[in-house]
Write a protein that holds these residues in place. Structure first.
Motif, short mmCIF file in Angstrom:
data_model
loop_
_atom_site.label_atom_id
_atom_site.label_comp_id
_atom_site.label_asym_id
_atom_site.label_seq_id
_atom_site.Cartn_x
_atom_site.Cartn_y
_atom_site.Cartn_z
N PHE A 32 0.84 -1.19 0.00
CA PHE A 32 0.00 0.00 0.00
C PHE A 32 0.88 1.24 0.00
N THR A 33 0.38 2.32 -0.57
CA THR A 33 1.13 3.58 -0.62
C THR A 33 1.15 4.23 0.76
N GLN A 34 2.04 5.20 0.93
CA GLN A 34 2.11 5.93 2.20
C GLN A 34 0.81 6.67 2.47
N ALA A 35 0.21 7.22 1.43
CA ALA A 35 -1.07 7.94 1.60
C ALA A 35 -2.16 7.00 2.08
N THR A 36 -2.20 5.80 1.53
CA THR A 36 -3.21 4.83 1.95
C THR A 36 -2.98 4.38 3.38
N VAL A 37 -1.72 4.17 3.75
CA VAL A 37 -1.40 3.80 5.13
C VAL A 37 -1.80 4.93 6.07
N GLY A 38 -1.60 6.17 5.65
CA GLY A 38 -2.05 7.31 6.44
C GLY A 38 -3.56 7.28 6.65
N LEU A 39 -4.28 6.87 5.63
CA LEU A 39 -5.74 6.73 5.74
C LEU A 39 -6.08 5.63 6.74
N PHE A 40 -5.35 4.52 6.71
CA PHE A 40 -5.57 3.43 7.67
C PHE A 40 -5.38 3.93 9.11
N VAL A 41 -4.32 4.69 9.33
CA VAL A 41 -4.05 5.21 10.68
C VAL A 41 -5.17 6.17 11.11
N SER A 42 -5.68 6.95 10.16
CA SER A 42 -6.80 7.84 10.47
C SER A 42 -8.04 7.04 10.85
N ILE A 43 -8.27 5.94 10.18
CA ILE A 43 -9.40 5.05 10.52
C ILE A 43 -9.21 4.51 11.93
N TRP A 44 -7.99 4.12 12.26
CA TRP A 44 -7.68 3.60 13.60
C TRP A 44 -8.00 4.63 14.67
N LEU A 45 -7.53 5.87 14.46
CA LEU A 45 -7.77 6.93 15.44
C LEU A 45 -9.24 7.31 15.50
N GLY A 46 -9.89 7.40 14.34
CA GLY A 46 -11.31 7.74 14.30
C GLY A 46 -12.18 6.68 14.96
N ALA A 47 -11.80 5.42 14.77
CA ALA A 47 -12.55 4.32 15.39
C ALA A 47 -12.48 4.41 16.90
N GLY A 48 -11.33 4.82 17.41
CA GLY A 48 -11.18 4.97 18.86
C GLY A 48 -12.13 6.00 19.42
N VAL A 49 -12.31 7.09 18.70
CA VAL A 49 -13.24 8.14 19.15
C VAL A 49 -14.69 7.66 19.02
N LEU A 50 -15.03 7.11 17.87
CA LEU A 50 -16.41 6.67 17.64
C LEU A 50 -16.82 5.51 18.56
N SER A 51 -15.87 4.66 18.89
CA SER A 51 -16.20 3.49 19.71
C SER A 51 -16.66 3.87 21.11
N ASN A 52 -16.30 5.08 21.55
CA ASN A 52 -16.76 5.52 22.87
C ASN A 52 -18.28 5.58 22.94
N LEU A 53 -18.92 5.78 21.78
CA LEU A 53 -20.38 5.78 21.75
C LEU A 53 -20.94 4.40 22.05
N LEU A 54 -20.16 3.37 21.79
CA LEU A 54 -20.55 1.99 22.11
C LEU A 54 -20.09 1.58 23.51
N TRP A 55 -18.79 1.78 23.78
CA TRP A 55 -18.22 1.28 25.04
C TRP A 55 -18.75 2.01 26.26
N GLY A 56 -18.91 3.31 26.19
CA GLY A 56 -19.37 4.08 27.35
C GLY A 56 -20.73 3.60 27.87
N PRO A 57 -21.76 3.58 27.01
CA PRO A 57 -23.06 3.08 27.46
C PRO A 57 -23.02 1.61 27.88
N MET A 58 -22.23 0.78 27.18
CA MET A 58 -22.14 -0.63 27.54
C MET A 58 -21.55 -0.78 28.94
N LEU A 59 -20.50 -0.02 29.22
CA LEU A 59 -19.86 -0.08 30.53
C LEU A 59 -20.83 0.40 31.61
#
Length: 194
Positions: A32-59
């Motif tokens: 994968f290109t560096q730009a695509t890997v950068g997109l993957f890392v952005s997905i990783w960080l974004g997922a961490g933020v969005l997942s709080n909508l799931l984990w917080g209420p579940m906890l």
């Protein structure tokens, strides 16, 4: 419970040892290109933020144990998926296929969910399981015992250098299985009779 929690955190850190290497693996081994890997890392960080909508209420509603178990189950998938993808594609212009992109993006999404869920549940669990008068001792001991394992990405780099990515992801997978087993054995402190 405290001993099981300690082992669970150690196994989780050995699973998390792989997290930094998904990006380098996608670039070096999968093509994968560096730009695509950068997109993957952005997905990783974004997922961490969005997942709080799931984990917080579940906890809040169901407790810590369910978050530990679900994050452990999810953490089993990425190392297996990324290894299977590398075996089937062998680095031959993987970047050109939408399917490969979606599969790798999914592993980053899952890792983001796992990381955020564990971060939330770890601190809250320890505060609930420790007796009030001994809470500082429990927290201090736990952090002291698990600190060396927080440096596990350094070990991951050594493993990749000596044995390759495959060995690293196999270790991550085995640690995720162990993490799952120990997480399932934890007792939810909110349900304990005092």
């Amino acid at each position: 419970d405290y001993r099981a929690f300690l082992w669970m955190r150690i196994f989780y850190q050995l699973t998390a040892m792989c997290f930094p290497f998904y990006a380098t693996f996608a670039y070096v081994q999968l093509g994968f290109t560096q730009a695509t890997v950068g997109l993957f890392v952005s997905i990783w960080l974004g997922a961490g933020v969005l997942s709080n909508l799931l984990w917080g209420p579940m906890l809040d509603r169901r407790g810590h144990r369910i978050v530990f178990v679900w994050t452990a189950v999810i953490s089993v998938v990425p190392p297996v998926v990324i290894l299977l993808l590398s075996m089937f594609h062998g680095g031959d212009d993987v970047n050109a296929t939408l399917g490969a992109f979606l599969i790798v993006a999914l592993t980053f999404l899952m890792n983001g969910f796992v990381r955020a869920g564990r971060f939330i549940a770890n601190h809250a669990y320890l505060l609930e399981v420790a007796p009030k008068k001994r809470r500082p001792l429990y927290i201090g001991f736990m952090n002291t015992m698990t600190f060396p394992f927080m440096l596990s990405p350094i070990l991951g780099g050594v493993i990749v250098g000596l044995f390759g990515y495959g060995t690293l992801f196999v270790i991550g997978f085995l640690a995720a299985i162990a993490n799952w087993v120990v997480s399932a054995r934890l007792v939810e402190p909110r349900h304990k009779v005092h």
